[in-house]
Design a protein around this motif. Structure first.
Motif, PDB file in Angstrom:
ATOM      1  N   UNK A  38       0.841  -1.200   0.000  1.00  0.00           N
ATOM      2  CA  UNK A  38       0.000   0.000   0.000  1.00  0.00           C
ATOM      3  C   UNK A  38       0.874   1.247   0.000  1.00  0.00           C
ATOM      4  N   UNK A  39       0.411   2.285  -0.702  1.00  0.00           N
ATOM      5  CA  UNK A  39       1.189   3.516  -0.817  1.00  0.00           C
ATOM      6  C   UNK A  39       0.902   4.503   0.306  1.00  0.00           C
ATOM      7  N   UNK A  40      -0.229   4.333   0.989  1.00  0.00           N
ATOM      8  CA  UNK A  40      -0.575   5.209   2.106  1.00  0.00           C
ATOM      9  C   UNK A  40      -1.508   4.465   3.051  1.00  0.00           C
ATOM     10  N   UNK A  41      -1.428   4.814   4.310  1.00  0.00           N
ATOM     11  CA  UNK A  41      -2.345   4.339   5.340  1.00  0.00           C
ATOM     12  C   UNK A  41      -2.604   5.528   6.254  1.00  0.00           C
ATOM     13  N   UNK A  42      -3.865   5.707   6.641  1.00  0.00           N
ATOM     14  CA  UNK A  42      -4.234   6.829   7.501  1.00  0.00           C
ATOM     15  C   UNK A  42      -5.130   6.314   8.626  1.00  0.00           C
ATOM     16  N   UNK A  43      -4.749   6.628   9.858  1.00  0.00           N
ATOM     17  CA  UNK A  43      -5.554   6.296  11.026  1.00  0.00           C
ATOM     18  C   UNK A  43      -6.068   7.600  11.625  1.00  0.00           C
ATOM     19  N   UNK A  44      -7.361   7.644  11.942  1.00  0.00           N
ATOM     20  CA  UNK A  44      -7.946   8.848  12.535  1.00  0.00           C
ATOM     21  C   UNK A  44      -8.838   8.488  13.707  1.00  0.00           C
ATOM     22  N   UNK A  45      -8.820   9.358  14.705  1.00  0.00           N
ATOM     23  CA  UNK A  45      -9.812   9.330  15.783  1.00  0.00           C
ATOM     24  C   UNK A  45     -10.660  10.579  15.598  1.00  0.00           C
ATOM     25  N   UNK A  46     -11.978  10.379  15.594  1.00  0.00           N
ATOM     26  CA  UNK A  46     -12.932  11.467  15.392  1.00  0.00           C
ATOM     27  C   UNK A  46     -13.724  11.728  16.665  1.00  0.00           C
ATOM     28  N   UNK A  50     -18.209  12.289  14.025  1.00  0.00           N
ATOM     29  CA  UNK A  50     -17.564  11.565  12.917  1.00  0.00           C
ATOM     30  C   UNK A  50     -17.062  12.489  11.807  1.00  0.00           C
ATOM     31  N   UNK A  51     -16.912  13.771  12.106  1.00  0.00           N
ATOM     32  CA  UNK A  51     -16.346  14.710  11.131  1.00  0.00           C
ATOM     33  C   UNK A  51     -15.154  15.478  11.698  1.00  0.00           C
ATOM     34  N   UNK A  52     -15.146  15.737  12.988  1.00  0.00           N
ATOM     35  CA  UNK A  52     -14.053  16.469  13.611  1.00  0.00           C
ATOM     36  C   UNK A  52     -12.899  15.507  13.915  1.00  0.00           C
ATOM     37  N   UNK A  53     -11.771  15.707  13.232  1.00  0.00           N
ATOM     38  CA  UNK A  53     -10.612  14.840  13.423  1.00  0.00           C
ATOM     39  C   UNK A  53      -9.826  15.316  14.640  1.00  0.00           C
ATOM     40  N   UNK A  54      -9.653  14.410  15.612  1.00  0.00           N
ATOM     41  CA  UNK A  54      -8.905  14.726  16.830  1.00  0.00           C
ATOM     42  C   UNK A  54      -7.457  14.255  16.743  1.00  0.00           C
ATOM     43  N   UNK A  55      -7.236  13.121  16.069  1.00  0.00           N
ATOM     44  CA  UNK A  55      -5.901  12.548  15.903  1.00  0.00           C
ATOM     45  C   UNK A  55      -5.805  12.015  14.476  1.00  0.00           C
ATOM     46  N   UNK A  56      -4.684  12.270  13.821  1.00  0.00           N
ATOM     47  CA  UNK A  56      -4.437  11.711  12.490  1.00  0.00           C
ATOM     48  C   UNK A  56      -2.999  11.226  12.424  1.00  0.00           C
ATOM     49  N   UNK A  96     -16.526   7.866  24.488  1.00  0.00           N
ATOM     50  CA  UNK A  96     -16.704   7.126  23.245  1.00  0.00           C
ATOM     51  C   UNK A  96     -16.367   8.023  22.053  1.00  0.00           C
ATOM     52  N   UNK A  97     -15.557   7.497  21.144  1.00  0.00           N
ATOM     53  CA  UNK A  97     -15.165   8.209  19.937  1.00  0.00           C
ATOM     54  C   UNK A  97     -15.269   7.254  18.763  1.00  0.00           C
ATOM     55  N   UNK A  98     -15.098   7.758  17.572  1.00  0.00           N
ATOM     56  CA  UNK A  98     -15.037   6.925  16.370  1.00  0.00           C
ATOM     57  C   UNK A  98     -13.594   6.881  15.908  1.00  0.00           C
ATOM     58  N   UNK A  99     -13.180   5.730  15.347  1.00  0.00           N
ATOM     59  CA  UNK A  99     -11.856   5.682  14.743  1.00  0.00           C
ATOM     60  C   UNK A  99     -11.918   4.836  13.487  1.00  0.00           C
ATOM     61  N   UNK A 100     -10.978   5.109  12.578  1.00  0.00           N
ATOM     62  CA  UNK A 100     -10.930   4.351  11.329  1.00  0.00           C
ATOM     63  C   UNK A 100      -9.516   4.280  10.801  1.00  0.00           C
ATOM     64  N   UNK A 101      -9.299   3.264   9.955  1.00  0.00           N
ATOM     65  CA  UNK A 101      -8.006   3.029   9.310  1.00  0.00           C
ATOM     66  C   UNK A 101      -8.292   2.826   7.833  1.00  0.00           C
ATOM     67  N   UNK A 102      -7.687   3.650   6.978  1.00  0.00           N
ATOM     68  CA  UNK A 102      -7.927   3.612   5.532  1.00  0.00           C
ATOM     69  C   UNK A 102      -6.587   3.459   4.816  1.00  0.00           C
ATOM     70  N   UNK A 103      -6.557   2.641   3.766  1.00  0.00           N
ATOM     71  CA  UNK A 103      -5.338   2.454   2.974  1.00  0.00           C
ATOM     72  C   UNK A 103      -5.570   2.883   1.531  1.00  0.00           C
TER      73      UNK A 103
END
Length: 126
Positions: A38-46, A50-56, A96-103
Motif C-alpha cells: 500500500x502507498x498510504x495508510x491513515x488512522x484517525x480518531x474522530x 464523525x467529522x471532527x478529526x482529533x488525531x491523524x 466514546x469516539x469513532x476511529x478508522x483506518x484507511x489504505x
C-alpha cells in the motif's frame, strides 16, 4: 479488504501502539495482504460527530505508521502496519469516539475503511 484489530480501548494521556493486519475480505483461511504493497495508510480518531478529526496518523509521516514484520495466526511471517500514538496525541477526555483506518493501493485508489467503529478512551489518572 478487512482488518484484524484486537483493541477496543485506548488510553488518554498515554503513549501506545497497535498493529493492523490487512486481509482479503471473506477469505477462509484468512489471507493477509502485505502491508508494504500500500502507498498510504491513515488512522484517525474522530469526535462523536464523525467529522471532527482529533488525531491523524499517516504512513507517509515517518514514525507515525510503519510497516513491520509480524507472524499471523498460522505462524506465517507477514507485514503489518504499526501505528504509534503519543501521550500528546491522546489529550481528549475519557469517553466514546469513532476511529478508522484507511489504505491507498498501488493504483492510488483510496479503499473503503479497513475498520471504522467506536473506540472507548479510558481515563488515566496520572
Amino acid at each position: 479488504t478487512n482488518g484484524l484489530l484486537t483493541m477496543s480501548n485506548l488510553y488518554n494521556n498515554s503513549g501506545q501502539t497497535f498493529k493492523t493486519q490487512i486481509t482479503e475480505s471473506g477469505s477462509d483461511p484468512v489471507v493477509t495482504i502485505d502491508a508494504s504493497s500500500f502507498t498510504e495508510a491513515v488512522y484517525r480518531i474522530y469526535a462523536a460527530d464523525c467529522t471532527t478529526v482529533l488525531v491523524e496518523k499517516k504512513l507517509s509521516v515517518p514514525t507515525e505508521i510503519v510497516v513491520i514484520a509480524d507472524v499471523d495466526q498460522y505462524g506465517n511471517t507477514i507485514n503489518v502496519f504499526k501505528t504509534t500514538l503519543t501521550a500528546a496525541d491522546m489529550t481528549m477526555a475519557a469517553g466514546q469516539y469513532k476511529h478508522q483506518f484507511v489504505v491507498t493501493n498501488s493504483d492510488n485508489l483510496k479503499l473503503p475503511p479497513v475498520f471504522q467503529n467506536t473506540v472507548t478512551i479510558v481515563e488515566v489518572c496520572d
